[in-house]
Each structure stands twice: as C-alpha cells, then as structure tokens.
Design a protein around this motif. Structure first.
Motif, PDB file in Angstrom:
ATOM      1  N   LEU A  27       0.869  -1.184   0.229  1.00 59.45           N
ATOM      2  CA  LEU A  27      -0.011   0.163  -0.049  1.00 59.45           C
ATOM      3  C   LEU A  27       0.922   1.258  -0.078  1.00 59.45           C
ATOM      4  O   LEU A  27       0.607   2.266  -0.724  1.00 59.45           O
ATOM      5  N   SER A  28       1.914   1.403   0.967  1.00 60.27           N
ATOM      6  CA  SER A  28       3.002   2.639   0.768  1.00 60.27           C
ATOM      7  C   SER A  28       3.349   2.842  -0.516  1.00 60.27           C
ATOM      8  O   SER A  28       3.404   3.908  -1.046  1.00 60.27           O
ATOM      9  N   LEU A  29       3.987   1.576  -1.176  1.00 60.23           N
ATOM     10  CA  LEU A  29       4.381   1.553  -2.460  1.00 60.23           C
ATOM     11  C   LEU A  29       3.360   2.234  -3.574  1.00 60.23           C
ATOM     12  O   LEU A  29       3.751   3.076  -4.487  1.00 60.23           O
ATOM     13  N   PHE A  38       0.978   5.919  -7.045  1.00 58.07           N
ATOM     14  CA  PHE A  38      -0.427   6.203  -7.799  1.00 58.07           C
ATOM     15  C   PHE A  38      -0.786   7.946  -7.471  1.00 58.07           C
ATOM     16  O   PHE A  38      -1.373   8.363  -8.220  1.00 58.07           O
ATOM     17  N   LEU A  39      -0.171   8.304  -6.371  1.00 60.64           N
ATOM     18  CA  LEU A  39      -0.509   9.675  -5.656  1.00 60.64           C
ATOM     19  C   LEU A  39       0.589  10.770  -6.297  1.00 60.64           C
ATOM     20  O   LEU A  39       0.303  11.806  -6.276  1.00 60.64           O
ATOM     21  N   HIS A  40       1.675   9.964  -6.478  1.00 64.13           N
ATOM     22  CA  HIS A  40       2.983  11.230  -7.146  1.00 64.13           C
ATOM     23  C   HIS A  40       3.326  10.973  -8.579  1.00 64.13           C
ATOM     24  O   HIS A  40       3.728  11.613  -9.357  1.00 64.13           O
ATOM     25  N   ILE A  41       3.756   9.737  -8.697  1.00 61.95           N
ATOM     26  CA  ILE A  41       4.609   9.338  -9.887  1.00 61.95           C
ATOM     27  C   ILE A  41       3.791   9.218 -11.093  1.00 61.95           C
ATOM     28  O   ILE A  41       3.739   9.815 -12.317  1.00 61.95           O
ATOM     29  N   LEU A  42       2.481   8.761 -11.120  1.00 63.19           N
ATOM     30  CA  LEU A  42       1.513   8.633 -12.118  1.00 63.19           C
ATOM     31  C   LEU A  42       0.976   9.959 -12.562  1.00 63.19           C
ATOM     32  O   LEU A  42       0.761  10.229 -13.695  1.00 63.19           O
TER      33      LEU A  42
END
Length: 254
Positions: free
Chosen positions: A184-186, A191-195
């Motif tokens: 979940l951390s990864l 999902f919230l930053h790289i994507l």
C-alpha cells in the motif's frame, strides 16, 4: 462521486493519448486483467447455454463459438473499445460498446475498423446511468475500469440490472487499493505522485491523472460494493482480487 459533465470533458481531452498512457502506467498488466475477465464472461455464457439446453432436455454438442453465437453483450464505459474488441475476438458475435465520451468512442471506432470488426461491434454514445436499451436486452454486461467514474453508481447498477436478461451476468473489472501495508505504501507513492507526473507530461492534462488515483482511493471497499450490487438487484455476488489486490473482479447475476 464524479460529475458527468466533468467526466465527459476529462476523457474527451485525454482520448488521443489514453491508450498509450493506460498501458504505460499499468505496465501492460491491464491487458492481463482484461483477458481474465473476458474469459470469465465467455465461460459463463457457455455454462448458461449448456444449462438452458439441459433444462430443455435437448441433446447437445456445441463448440465454444456456436454456444456464443446468439449472445448479446454490452460493454459499458467502453472508452476506446479495448474490452469491446477483446469480447468480439473471443468469439461473441454481437457486442455493443457504450460510453459518455464522444472522443474516446472515435478512437474506438478507428480501432474496430482496423480489426475488421464493424459487423460484430456497435459503438454508441450513452449515459450509462440512463441507457436507451429495452429491458432484458443483453445476456451479459462488462465494465472495465469505468464504474468508479459513474456519478451515481446505484443508478448505473440498476440500469444494468434492467437491461440484462433473466440469468444475465454482470462482470465489473476495477482498480483496487491493496491491503498489504508495505504494498500500500508503494502503491500510494506511485499512484499519488509518480502517475500524475507522467500523466501530465504525456497528456498535458494534470487534472485527469490527479482524478484517477482519487477515484480509486474513494471507491467503496469490496464488501460495501458487493452489498451495493445486492441492493440494486443482483444475486450470487462475489469478488476476486487480482495481482495482490491492485485490481478486482466483481460479479453478479440477475
């Protein structure tokens, strides 16, 4: 809850780069998930036809393609028609793909024509919460990565219940939040930053790829969504986690 006009506008804007980004950002795992889902739909159609013949006390020996011959399948929120094409290629002879985004469907029409599937596939603009089809029109309905974008999920599920024939099968494929804490951390980092960063670079639309992770994070928990399906008239509801819970299959029957 996503507002319809916002969703339509967002997907119209990203339609030209949607396929490229979708496969890049999912590392092509979405193709594997979609293939699994289509196989389940086809298998259920075969089993359903076999049961009908048993009930009618008829002698039968059919190939998969013959069993699927007269099946009518609805692909809801079909976007650029990846799932619609996959269903047609699986041997189903009539697939109707519907979506609220005109530009996504235009991309889909080009892909359908390139595959010479115009005689099998029909694509049309529809509000998936207010479908134009008659009651009891389809043997099965499929939604791949689209139910989370409905403004009112209950309305959408009730509409699907309405247009499905008795014993009809609904299969929903949707992104999910993994339960494992490390994963979940990864997941949140990606999902919230790289994507969103990659999405903005390629599509030029920062809002769309900020909305995507938010819509997944806000989606009902599996047990709550199954309860919602039952509330809307589906029976024998079930769910299956794929790839460590990054995606889930939800199923129900009429």
């Amino acid at each position: 809850m996503a507002e319809k006009n916002f969703v339509r506008s967002m997907f119209n804007n990203i339609a030209p780069t949607y396929d490229k980004l979708n496969h890049i950002l999912s590392l092509n795992i979405d193709k594997i998930w979609r293939k699994k889902a289509v196989k389940r739909i086809v298998k259920n159609l075969k089993n359903s036809e076999t049961e009908n013949l048993k009930n009618d006390s008829q002698v039968f020996r059919f190939s998969d393609s013959q069993i699927q011959k007269d099946s009518q399948i609805l692909d809801v929120a079909c976007g650029t028609a990846d799932s619609t094409i996959a269903l047609a290629k699986a041997g189903i002879s009539s697939v109707t793909g519907v979506d609220i985004s005109e530009e996504m469907l235009k991309v889909g029409e080009t892909k359908v024509a390139a595959q010479n599937l115009d005689s099998v596939i029909t694509l049309q603009v529809e509000d998936c919460e207010n479908l134009s089809f008659d009651d009891d029109s389809f043997d099965a309905a499929f939604i791949a990565f689209g139910i989370r974008n409905f403004e009112d999920k209950r309305n959408g599920l009730r509409e699907l219940r309405r247009v499905l024939k008795p014993n009809g099968h609904l299969l929903i494929l949707e992104l999910s939040v993994p339960q494992n804490k490390i994963l979940l951390s990864l997941y949140k980092l990606y999902f919230l930053h790289i994507l969103p960063f990659i999405g903005k670079k390629i599509s030029g639309d920062s809002m769309a790829y900020t909305y995507l992770p938010q819509s997944v994070m806000n989606f009902p928990k599996p047990k709550d969504f199954l309860a919602m399906m039952e509330e809307c008239g589906f029976k024998d509801v079930r769910q299956k986690a794929l790839t460590f819970g990054l995606c889930r299959i939800f199923e129900g029957f009429v």
